[in-house]
Write an enzyme that holds these catalytic residues in place. Structure first.
Site, PDB file in Angstrom:
ATOM      1  N   ASP A 192      38.178  36.618  42.894  1.00 43.47           N
ATOM      2  CA  ASP A 192      38.742  37.956  43.130  1.00 43.47           C
ATOM      3  C   ASP A 192      40.268  38.039  43.161  1.00 43.47           C
ATOM      4  O   ASP A 192      40.847  38.705  44.034  1.00 43.47           O
ATOM      5  CB  ASP A 192      38.175  38.532  44.435  1.00 43.47           C
ATOM      6  CG  ASP A 192      36.673  38.682  44.406  1.00 43.47           C
ATOM      7  OD1 ASP A 192      36.053  38.364  43.383  1.00 43.47           O
ATOM      8  OD2 ASP A 192      36.109  39.113  45.423  1.00 43.47           O
ATOM      9  N   HIS A 224      38.255  50.395  46.500  1.00 43.22           N
ATOM     10  CA  HIS A 224      39.026  49.330  45.873  1.00 43.22           C
ATOM     11  C   HIS A 224      38.245  48.765  44.696  1.00 43.22           C
ATOM     12  O   HIS A 224      37.032  48.868  44.643  1.00 43.22           O
ATOM     13  CB  HIS A 224      39.341  48.204  46.884  1.00 43.22           C
ATOM     14  CG  HIS A 224      38.108  47.537  47.425  1.00 43.22           C
ATOM     15  ND1 HIS A 224      37.370  48.060  48.454  1.00 43.22           N
ATOM     16  CD2 HIS A 224      37.479  46.396  47.052  1.00 43.22           C
ATOM     17  CE1 HIS A 224      36.338  47.269  48.706  1.00 43.22           C
ATOM     18  NE2 HIS A 224      36.382  46.251  47.857  1.00 43.22           N
ATOM     19  N   LYS A 269      30.817  41.500  40.475  1.00 48.10           N
ATOM     20  CA  LYS A 269      29.945  41.642  41.644  1.00 48.10           C
ATOM     21  C   LYS A 269      30.224  42.955  42.358  1.00 48.10           C
ATOM     22  O   LYS A 269      31.287  43.545  42.173  1.00 48.10           O
ATOM     23  CB  LYS A 269      30.125  40.465  42.599  1.00 48.10           C
ATOM     24  CG  LYS A 269      31.523  40.317  43.157  1.00 48.10           C
ATOM     25  CD  LYS A 269      31.660  39.013  43.936  1.00 48.10           C
ATOM     26  CE  LYS A 269      33.035  38.804  44.496  1.00 48.10           C
ATOM     27  NZ  LYS A 269      33.462  39.783  45.468  1.00 48.10           N
ATOM     28  N   CYS A 323      35.496  36.832  50.655  1.00 48.90           N
ATOM     29  CA  CYS A 323      34.839  36.433  49.408  1.00 48.90           C
ATOM     30  C   CYS A 323      34.972  34.950  49.080  1.00 48.90           C
ATOM     31  O   CYS A 323      34.042  34.363  48.524  1.00 48.90           O
ATOM     32  CB  CYS A 323      35.332  37.312  48.268  1.00 48.90           C
ATOM     33  SG  CYS A 323      34.921  39.058  48.552  1.00 48.90           S
TER      34      CYS A 323
END
Length: 191
Positions: free
Chosen positions: A9, A78, A103, A145
């Site tokens: 991410d 977001h 995801k 994450c």
């Protein structure tokens, strides 16, 4: 032992100036690019992204209209699919990425193992097919994450190392707690 790299991410919304920007996010992006240039020996490089639906709350992941996010289970909007904030940070050299995972498409998802590749494959299957049995994990955010992805990789039987020089977290306390939890689960913590 075939080692892969999982980049979690590293997106504009999670770096400085983004909707959920963390301090040090841009440096993480640059550092990962340097890693890829100096250590080209990874058998497979994977990058994950949050890729949320524009409509609705994505299964309660986004705070509903008019509600304040709690920044633990509900968040501001977001990384909405197709927006600038969902794109990789400009300092990350995605030309060196072999597999892209998306995801959180309509549902909460923290781990890269909850997503699918752009070809619709699960990450665990891609790693198994490539013969990857060890995984270095880097990216954003340490306490969410990165933590979830590293725990899932370890639970899947992989030898996992989180490279702490290439992660950034939401808060120092929760990031430190995440690293302790990872170490207790058998994840290597490398400076």
């Amino acid at each position: 032992m075939a080692r892969g790299l999982l980049i979690v991410d590293v997106q504009k919304d999670f770096t400085e100036g983004g909707a959920l920007g963390v301090e040090g996010g841009a440096a993480v992006a640059s550092g990962i690019t340097e890693l890829l240039r100096s250590e080209p020996g990874y058998a497979l490089v994977i990058a994950s992204r949050d890729w949320h639906d524009a409509d609705g709350t994505n299964g309660g992941h986004f705070a509903a209209d008019g509600e304040q996010p709690d920044f633990a289970g509900t968040w501001p909007r977001h990384c909405v699919a197709g927006t600038e904030g969902a794109e990789y940070h400009d300092a990350l050299d995605v030309g060196r990425v072999d597999v892209h995972v998306r995801k959180g498409m309509g549902e909460p998802a923290y781990s890269a193992f909850e997503g699918v590749t752009t070809r619709g494959e699960r990450l665990a299957d891609v790693l198994a097919e490539a013969g990857i049995d060890a995984l270095d994990v880097v990216g954003i955010a340490t306490d969410y994450c990165v933590r979830a992805s590293a725990l899932d990789a370890r639970a899947g039987g992989l030898a996992v190392v989180v490279r702490t020089e290439l992660i950034a977290g939401v808060a120092p306390e929760t990031s430190a707690a995440a690293l302790r939890e990872l170490a207790a689960a058998g994840v290597g913590i490398a400076p």
